[in-house]
Write an enzyme that holds these catalytic residues in place. Structure first.
Site, short mmCIF file in Angstrom:
data_model
loop_
_atom_site.label_atom_id
_atom_site.label_comp_id
_atom_site.label_asym_id
_atom_site.label_seq_id
_atom_site.Cartn_x
_atom_site.Cartn_y
_atom_site.Cartn_z
N LYS A 1 -27.32 15.06 40.47
CA LYS A 1 -25.93 14.66 40.60
C LYS A 1 -25.81 13.17 40.32
CE LYS A 1 -22.16 13.80 43.78
NZ LYS A 1 -21.73 13.68 45.19
N GLY B 1 -15.31 10.45 51.68
CA GLY B 1 -15.28 10.24 53.12
C GLY B 1 -13.91 10.08 53.73
N ALA C 1 -15.74 15.27 46.96
CA ALA C 1 -15.20 14.13 47.72
C ALA C 1 -13.76 14.37 48.16
CB ALA C 1 -15.27 12.83 46.93
#
Length: 266
Positions: free
Chosen positions: A100, A161, A187
């Protein structure tokens, strides 16, 4: 549920889970088991997978024979740094080539630096890596990454986050329509409904870490995410009813119903 295929390999789960931010490796394993994930991401700069010989290794808790590792470049801010990190990962994991890629633009937002990301992707593909790439939700940039040879593109739903969920479903829809390789949301997922929405839009999968690890009960949340991804995929395959401002026709048959205008029996 139908299978996810990435770089020619088939996976039963469409949920990919990170291994960071848990209180210990035991909780990491418990959460991943609950999620049903088969692909697990590992931040090479933050997680021991053999670099520190005298410390516990993630490999002991998540054996590579059972899970597909997806080493990532979290914390890298240049193409050169990202490429160097993934070369190290390939050595540590004995030639493992599915990775990734993420190249960040700044430490505050963690938004991707797309020119550096494209540069790193081009180099890694030439070196034989199978690159799954974190990117902005720009359909033009996503297409460029596909044309560079990436095996999957992973646009953000919102900032890493943040837990803000999918802020721009229209751009995600454009990417899904234009890209032939798998598209996974990466995300910004905060709770199970965010994951379900991503799948209902037609995404091939969802990658998450904080949404599970930062929950009050990570293991319970992991199970919720598993169900949400499965339900969202099934809803997408089933095909939702058209949206209408109002429904002009009743959902139940009207023929044969007793009406107040009809004469009543004596």
């Amino acid at each position: 549920m139908d299978s996810l295929v990435i770089a020619g390999k088939t996976y039963g789960s469409r949920l990919l889970v990170g291994t960071g931010k848990y209180k210990d490796f035991a909780q990491t394993r418990a959460a991943i088991d609950a999620s049903g994930a088969q692909i697990v991401t590992v931040a090479i700069r933050r997680t021991n997978i053999g670099q520190a010989k005298d410390e516990p290794s993630l490999l002991e808790f998540l054996p590579p024979a059972k899970f597909t590792y997806l080493p990532n470049t979290a914390g890298c801010y240049s193409a050169l740094d990202a490429v160097r990190t993934l070369r190290l990962a390939r050595e540590l994991l004995e030639g493992h080539d599915l990775v990734k890629l993420e190249v960040l633009g700044d430490a505050q937002s963690l938004y991707p630096n797309m020119p550096e990301t494209l540069s790193a992707a081009t180099t890694l593909v030439k070196e034989g890596f199978k690159v799954m790439v974190y990117c902005s939700d720009d359909p033009i940039q996503a297409k460029m990454l596909e044309e560079a040879g990436c095996v999957a593109v992973m646009p953000l739903a919102s900032l890493i986050g943040s837990g803000m969920g999918i802020l721009n479903p229209w751009n995600l829809q454009l990417i899904i329509e234009r890209i032939q390789v798998p598209v996974l949301v990466d995300a910004g997922v905060g709770t199970a409904s965010d994951a379900a929405i991503a799948m209902e839009l037609g995404c091939d999968g969802v990658l998450m870490n904080t949404a599970i690890a930062a929950a009050m009960d990570p293991v319970l949340m992991a199970g919720a995410m598993r169900k949400a991804v499965e339900a969202g995929r099934e809803a997408f395959l089933a095909g939702r009813m058209p949206r209408k401002f109002y429904g002009a026709s009743p959902s139940s048959p009207t023929a044969g119903r007793i009406s107040s205008s009809q004469p009543q029996a004596a």
